[in-house]
Design a protein around this motif. Sequence first.
Motif, PDB file in Angstrom:
ATOM      1  N   GLU A   1       0.915  -1.303  -0.024  1.00  0.00           N
ATOM      2  CA  GLU A   1       0.135   0.060  -0.121  1.00  0.00           C
ATOM      3  C   GLU A   1       0.934   1.004   0.001  1.00  0.00           C
ATOM      4  O   GLU A   1       0.280   2.348  -0.261  1.00  0.00           O
ATOM      5  CB  GLU A   1      -1.002   0.084   1.014  1.00  0.00           C
ATOM      6  N   LEU A   2       2.164   1.147   0.430  1.00  0.00           N
ATOM      7  CA  LEU A   2       2.856   2.495   0.425  1.00  0.00           C
ATOM      8  C   LEU A   2       4.035   2.498  -0.666  1.00  0.00           C
ATOM      9  O   LEU A   2       5.041   3.175  -0.606  1.00  0.00           O
ATOM     10  CB  LEU A   2       3.594   2.685   1.771  1.00  0.00           C
ATOM     11  N   THR A   3       3.993   1.506  -1.343  1.00  0.00           N
ATOM     12  CA  THR A   3       4.752   1.411  -2.439  1.00  0.00           C
ATOM     13  C   THR A   3       4.978   2.883  -3.367  1.00  0.00           C
ATOM     14  O   THR A   3       4.042   3.619  -3.593  1.00  0.00           O
ATOM     15  CB  THR A   3       4.492   0.419  -3.758  1.00  0.00           C
ATOM     16  N   GLY A   4       6.457   3.112  -3.466  1.00  0.00           N
ATOM     17  CA  GLY A   4       6.488   4.605  -4.046  1.00  0.00           C
ATOM     18  C   GLY A   4       6.612   5.502  -3.240  1.00  0.00           C
ATOM     19  O   GLY A   4       6.864   6.699  -3.731  1.00  0.00           O
ATOM     20  N   LYS A   5       6.227   5.488  -1.969  1.00  0.00           N
ATOM     21  CA  LYS A   5       6.329   6.542  -0.981  1.00  0.00           C
ATOM     22  C   LYS A   5       7.545   6.568  -0.394  1.00  0.00           C
ATOM     23  O   LYS A   5       8.243   5.579  -0.123  1.00  0.00           O
ATOM     24  CB  LYS A   5       5.132   6.410  -0.067  1.00  0.00           C
ATOM     25  N   VAL A   6       7.944   7.783  -0.227  1.00  0.00           N
ATOM     26  CA  VAL A   6       9.225   8.056   0.893  1.00  0.00           C
ATOM     27  C   VAL A   6       9.002   8.607   2.064  1.00  0.00           C
ATOM     28  O   VAL A   6       8.299   9.555   2.285  1.00  0.00           O
ATOM     29  CB  VAL A   6      10.221   9.145   0.179  1.00  0.00           C
ATOM     30  N   ALA A   7       9.381   8.073   3.358  1.00  0.00           N
ATOM     31  CA  ALA A   7       9.170   8.309   4.706  1.00  0.00           C
ATOM     32  C   ALA A   7      10.514   8.702   5.328  1.00  0.00           C
ATOM     33  O   ALA A   7      11.410   7.930   5.269  1.00  0.00           O
ATOM     34  CB  ALA A   7       8.405   7.187   5.259  1.00  0.00           C
ATOM     35  N   LEU A   8      10.015   9.790   6.304  1.00  0.00           N
ATOM     36  CA  LEU A   8      11.317  10.152   7.203  1.00  0.00           C
ATOM     37  C   LEU A   8      10.786   9.825   8.578  1.00  0.00           C
ATOM     38  O   LEU A   8       9.649  10.280   8.994  1.00  0.00           O
ATOM     39  CB  LEU A   8      11.545  11.684   7.013  1.00  0.00           C
ATOM     40  N   VAL A   9      11.588   9.251   9.234  1.00  0.00           N
ATOM     41  CA  VAL A   9      11.147   8.972  10.652  1.00  0.00           C
ATOM     42  C   VAL A   9      12.335   9.371  11.802  1.00  0.00           C
ATOM     43  O   VAL A   9      13.429   8.936  11.577  1.00  0.00           O
ATOM     44  CB  VAL A   9      11.174   7.250  10.883  1.00  0.00           C
ATOM     45  N   THR A  10      12.008  10.265  12.419  1.00  0.00           N
ATOM     46  CA  THR A  10      12.883  10.750  13.392  1.00  0.00           C
ATOM     47  C   THR A  10      13.131   9.799  14.817  1.00  0.00           C
ATOM     48  O   THR A  10      12.020   9.284  15.206  1.00  0.00           O
ATOM     49  CB  THR A  10      12.360  12.124  13.903  1.00  0.00           C
ATOM     50  N   GLY A  11      14.301   9.862  14.966  1.00  0.00           N
ATOM     51  CA  GLY A  11      14.458   8.759  16.193  1.00  0.00           C
ATOM     52  C   GLY A  11      14.192   7.548  15.945  1.00  0.00           C
ATOM     53  O   GLY A  11      13.325   6.831  16.601  1.00  0.00           O
ATOM     54  N   GLY A  12      14.599   6.992  14.754  1.00  0.00           N
ATOM     55  CA  GLY A  12      14.466   5.817  14.207  1.00  0.00           C
ATOM     56  C   GLY A  12      15.438   4.504  14.792  1.00  0.00           C
ATOM     57  O   GLY A  12      15.283   3.457  14.063  1.00  0.00           O
ATOM     58  N   SER A  13      16.284   4.567  15.305  1.00  0.00           N
ATOM     59  CA  SER A  13      17.240   3.687  15.839  1.00  0.00           C
ATOM     60  C   SER A  13      16.780   2.731  17.121  1.00  0.00           C
ATOM     61  O   SER A  13      17.392   1.574  16.785  1.00  0.00           O
ATOM     62  CB  SER A  13      18.604   4.463  16.233  1.00  0.00           C
ATOM     63  N   ARG A  14      15.457   2.929  17.368  1.00  0.00           N
ATOM     64  CA  ARG A  14      15.218   1.953  18.558  1.00  0.00           C
ATOM     65  C   ARG A  14      13.835   1.890  18.833  1.00  0.00           C
ATOM     66  O   ARG A  14      13.388   3.055  18.257  1.00  0.00           O
ATOM     67  CB  ARG A  14      16.181   2.150  19.771  1.00  0.00           C
ATOM     68  N   GLY A  15      13.474   1.035  19.499  1.00  0.00           N
ATOM     69  CA  GLY A  15      12.017   1.234  20.181  1.00  0.00           C
ATOM     70  C   GLY A  15      11.147   1.528  19.052  1.00  0.00           C
ATOM     71  O   GLY A  15      11.035   0.825  18.276  1.00  0.00           O
ATOM     72  N   ILE A  16      10.133   2.577  19.359  1.00  0.00           N
ATOM     73  CA  ILE A  16       8.970   2.605  18.753  1.00  0.00           C
ATOM     74  C   ILE A  16       9.413   3.221  17.315  1.00  0.00           C
ATOM     75  O   ILE A  16       9.122   2.706  16.104  1.00  0.00           O
ATOM     76  CB  ILE A  16       8.076   3.603  19.544  1.00  0.00           C
ATOM     77  N   GLY A  17      10.430   4.050  17.271  1.00  0.00           N
ATOM     78  CA  GLY A  17      11.040   4.624  16.124  1.00  0.00           C
ATOM     79  C   GLY A  17      11.278   3.426  14.937  1.00  0.00           C
ATOM     80  O   GLY A  17      11.054   3.424  13.613  1.00  0.00           O
ATOM     81  N   ALA A  18      12.390   2.487  15.519  1.00  0.00           N
ATOM     82  CA  ALA A  18      12.756   1.119  14.655  1.00  0.00           C
ATOM     83  C   ALA A  18      11.745   0.507  14.369  1.00  0.00           C
ATOM     84  O   ALA A  18      11.603   0.069  13.082  1.00  0.00           O
ATOM     85  CB  ALA A  18      13.618   0.633  15.344  1.00  0.00           C
ATOM     86  N   ALA A  19      10.518   0.327  15.012  1.00  0.00           N
ATOM     87  CA  ALA A  19       9.620  -0.620  14.611  1.00  0.00           C
ATOM     88  C   ALA A  19       8.696  -0.109  13.669  1.00  0.00           C
ATOM     89  O   ALA A  19       8.271  -0.465  12.702  1.00  0.00           O
ATOM     90  CB  ALA A  19       8.649  -0.892  15.866  1.00  0.00           C
ATOM     91  N   VAL A  20       8.470   1.546  13.598  1.00  0.00           N
ATOM     92  CA  VAL A  20       7.822   2.106  12.381  1.00  0.00           C
ATOM     93  C   VAL A  20       8.368   2.110  11.559  1.00  0.00           C
ATOM     94  O   VAL A  20       7.913   1.925  10.268  1.00  0.00           O
ATOM     95  CB  VAL A  20       7.475   3.544  13.019  1.00  0.00           C
ATOM     96  N   ALA A  21       9.975   2.443  11.409  1.00  0.00           N
ATOM     97  CA  ALA A  21      10.632   2.344  10.279  1.00  0.00           C
ATOM     98  C   ALA A  21      10.608   1.087   9.569  1.00  0.00           C
ATOM     99  O   ALA A  21      10.468   0.998   8.091  1.00  0.00           O
ATOM    100  CB  ALA A  21      12.081   2.852  10.513  1.00  0.00           C
ATOM    101  N   LYS A  22      10.416  -0.270  10.322  1.00  0.00           N
ATOM    102  CA  LYS A  22      10.493  -1.276   9.576  1.00  0.00           C
ATOM    103  C   LYS A  22       9.251  -1.734   8.993  1.00  0.00           C
ATOM    104  O   LYS A  22       9.019  -2.323   7.984  1.00  0.00           O
ATOM    105  CB  LYS A  22      11.167  -2.202  10.624  1.00  0.00           C
TER     106      LYS A  22
END
Length: 246
Positions: free
Chosen positions: A3-24
């Motif tokens: 559903e998000l093919t072709g989209k580009v996302a920026l996730v701040t604080g993405g190295s751990r925890g919630i941010g990492a889960a969101v990025a993945k």
Amino acid sequence: MSELTGKVALVTGGSRGIGAAVAKRLAASGATVALTYVQAEDRAKEVVKEIEADGGTAVALRSDLTEPEAAAAAVEQTVREFGRLDIVVNNAGFLTYGPLEQVSAEELDRVLAVDVRSVFLTAQAASRHLGEGGRIISVGSCFNGHVPGGNFVLQATAKSALVGLTKGLARELGPRGITATIVDPGPIDTDMNPADGETAEFQSGITALGRYGVAEDIAAAVVFLAGPGGRYITGTSIAVDGGYTV
């Protein structure tokens, strides 16, 4: 096609925890992802490796959001890297609690710099690139709706500021087809707030479900809002808190 093919996302604080889960989770749904980190370079690169191992595309960007220009710089670097920007997830923040009289002016400034100023500046910079269907999603806190006792005044202050900011963004950017929303986590098992921590029993006891959630619960809500299901949701907060605010 995801559903998000072709989209580009920026996730701040993405190295751990919630941010990492969101990025993945965003990457698993087809998005190309830029994630920021401050010091945990190894952990950020590990998230990127996991995404790439699953066939996705990602990059880790160092960005200290206490620095005034860092938020806008992360946006511009993402656009240079991938040519566009469709989704912004403002996740970086501090879990801060303690007696009011012990909060220093320096601590106040640091928390507001990351939890409020950086969100404003990220949204401001992103608005120059987001088009129809763009998303600005901020990770708030259950303290927006329910402050269960003392020691949480700084956290409640910072996260509650996101409510007015998000409503303003929704009104200003809505005519361009861009939505702005907040996901409010309750007690989530991360290294910042572990399910076996000193306040865990207290936090679990407030929830209707009587337990902590996991980072993937928040990621699922973020991806829903980022996708087609979120196209008519804006200017509001969604609680993912196990009934913490019931």
